[in-house]
Scaffold this motif. Structure first.
Motif, PDB file in Angstrom:
ATOM      1  N   VAL A  14       0.824  -1.209   0.000  1.00 24.36           N
ATOM      2  CA  VAL A  14       0.000   0.000   0.000  1.00 24.36           C
ATOM      3  C   VAL A  14       0.865   1.270   0.000  1.00 24.36           C
ATOM      4  N   ALA A  15       2.055   1.191   0.635  1.00 26.24           N
ATOM      5  CA  ALA A  15       2.955   2.353   0.672  1.00 26.24           C
ATOM      6  C   ALA A  15       3.392   2.738  -0.735  1.00 26.24           C
ATOM      7  N   GLN A  18       0.292   4.380  -2.519  1.00 26.84           N
ATOM      8  CA  GLN A  18      -0.121   5.724  -2.099  1.00 26.84           C
ATOM      9  C   GLN A  18       0.888   6.799  -2.486  1.00 26.84           C
ATOM     10  N   HIS A  75      -3.453   3.342   3.595  1.00 25.90           N
ATOM     11  CA  HIS A  75      -2.055   3.338   4.045  1.00 25.90           C
ATOM     12  C   HIS A  75      -1.956   3.823   5.485  1.00 25.90           C
ATOM     13  N   ARG A  79      -0.603   1.529   8.508  1.00 25.71           N
ATOM     14  CA  ARG A  79       0.610   2.032   9.172  1.00 25.71           C
ATOM     15  C   ARG A  79       0.433   2.093  10.694  1.00 25.71           C
TER      16      ARG A  79
END
Length: 372
Positions: A14-15, A18, A75, A79
């Motif tokens: 996802v990092a 994004q 994200h 996180r």
């Protein structure tokens, strides 16, 4: 759609997504990541219409399917979840929501139909080759600092990757310049790259691609066409449009007749420049170099803030020379030197200066002087 994944693997996927999506866009779907689950894996796709990243990860898939959800929101949630958590994502087509669950945490996010998500058209690539991650990392890391930020000269807003003639035959070369400084970095030409068209890889793509190059011995599959470039690892594929423009003839800028040679410890030089530049006016940040036999005096004279001077022992045997540079440019170039010594080659106080790392000619830098 329903699947479960370990938090660390989900966060990595996802990092990457994004960071590609455009924060300020007028098309809502472009803020989303397309999630598709099937078999034993899940794919995450994000795009800003110029770059597309596709990340595949192993997951426990209970029900195949797909949806799109805000990349930034997902994200942030992942996180903030605890390390080692097992995260379950489930999409309910009826409600148009995506539920995210981990332990006692539960979230429900708005989604948009996956059919609306724009997928970058696949193109035929003229050239396909493979290169080690450490080779590509060196090529782009050492050149990207010289990328121009002027939007008017858009063809300088990236790194020019192409095949060129080096001293010992054909090389894979990356060049970047903003008109004030230039970086030219060479690497041995990978097998299959001899038909490669020269392409300008945009600044944002360079930054995104850099995230794929963490493991030195990993092979990166590179595909190049006139309009697109693709970098791929077994898990991640990054596809990008290239800058549509002609990169200038940089060979004319690289001086050939500079004979005055200065050899200096690169890290000592960088630290000294940084120290004396502390008092320089922010606008020009000009540093004067005074060269005499085996002696270099770095000085700054800023009438409104003060003056500074530092002397360094160097190897220099030519006639006396005074020359000025923008401190920021000197620092950026000096920080590229991996070896102990930096070699500067001067002609006169008004001509471009050449810098390289010791006797290595595979990395060459040019910096324009300033009046001081």
């Amino acid at each position: 759609m329903k699947f479960s994944m370990e938090r660390a693997a989900l966060l990595r996927a996802v990092a990457q997504a994004q960071s590609v999506v455009e924060r300020r866009n007028t098309i809502p779907i472009l803020a989303n990541v397309l999630i598709e689950a099937g078999g034993e894996s899940v794919s995450f796709r994000a795009t800003d219409l110029d770059i597309e990243v596709l990340d595949r990860a192993v997951a426990q898939v209970e029900k195949a399917g797909g949806t799109t959800v805000s990349a930034v929101t997902l994200h942030e949630i992942v996180r903030k979840l605890p390390d080692g958590a097992l995260v379950t994502l489930a999409a309910d087509p009826g409600s148009g929501r995506l539920s995210v669950s981990a332990g006692r945490s539960h979230f429900s996010l708005a989604t948009l139909p996956k059919e609306d998500f724009p997928v970058m058209a696949t193109s035929e690539y003229d050239c396909n080759f493979s290169a080690k991650a450490e080779v590509l990392r060196r090529l782009f890391d050492k050149s990207k600092f010289a990328i121009s930020t002027e939007e008017t000269r858009y063809y300088l807003n990236g790194v020019y990757m192409h095949m060129a003639d080096g001293e010992d035959g054909k090389v894979l070369r990356c060049v970047a310049t903003d008109g004030h400084r230039l970086a030219r970095i060479d690497a041995p030409l990978p097998q299959g790259a001899d038909e490669m068209p020269g392409v300008i890889v945009p600044r944002k793509t360079v930054g995104e691609m850099r995230k794929l190059l963490d493991q030195d011995d990993m092979d990166i599959a590179v595909s190049v066409s006139e309009t697109k470039v693709r970098f791929a690892t077994p898990e991640i594929t990054l596809t990008s449009k290239v800058i549509d423009g002609t990169f200038p003839d940089y060979t004319r800028v690289i001086p050939q007749g500079n004979t005055r040679k200065l050899e200096v410890d690169a890290s000592e030089f960088a630290k000294a420049v940084d120290r004396v530049a502390t008092v320089s006016s922010e606008r020009s940040r000009a540093v004067k170099l005074q060269l005499d036999e085996d002696r270099l005096i770095l000085s700054v004279n800023a009438p409104d803030s003060g003056a500074a001077e530092e002397e360094l022992a160097v190897a220099y045997a030519d006639e006396r020379l005074e020359i000025g540079f923008n401190a920021k440019y000197l620092l950026e170039i000096a920080s590229q030197v991996d070896r102990e010594n930096a070699v500067f080659l001067f002609n006169s106080s008004g001509d471009p200066t050449l810098m390289r790392e010791g006797g290595d000619t595979s990395a060459v830098y040019v910096v324009m002087p300033m009046r001081v």
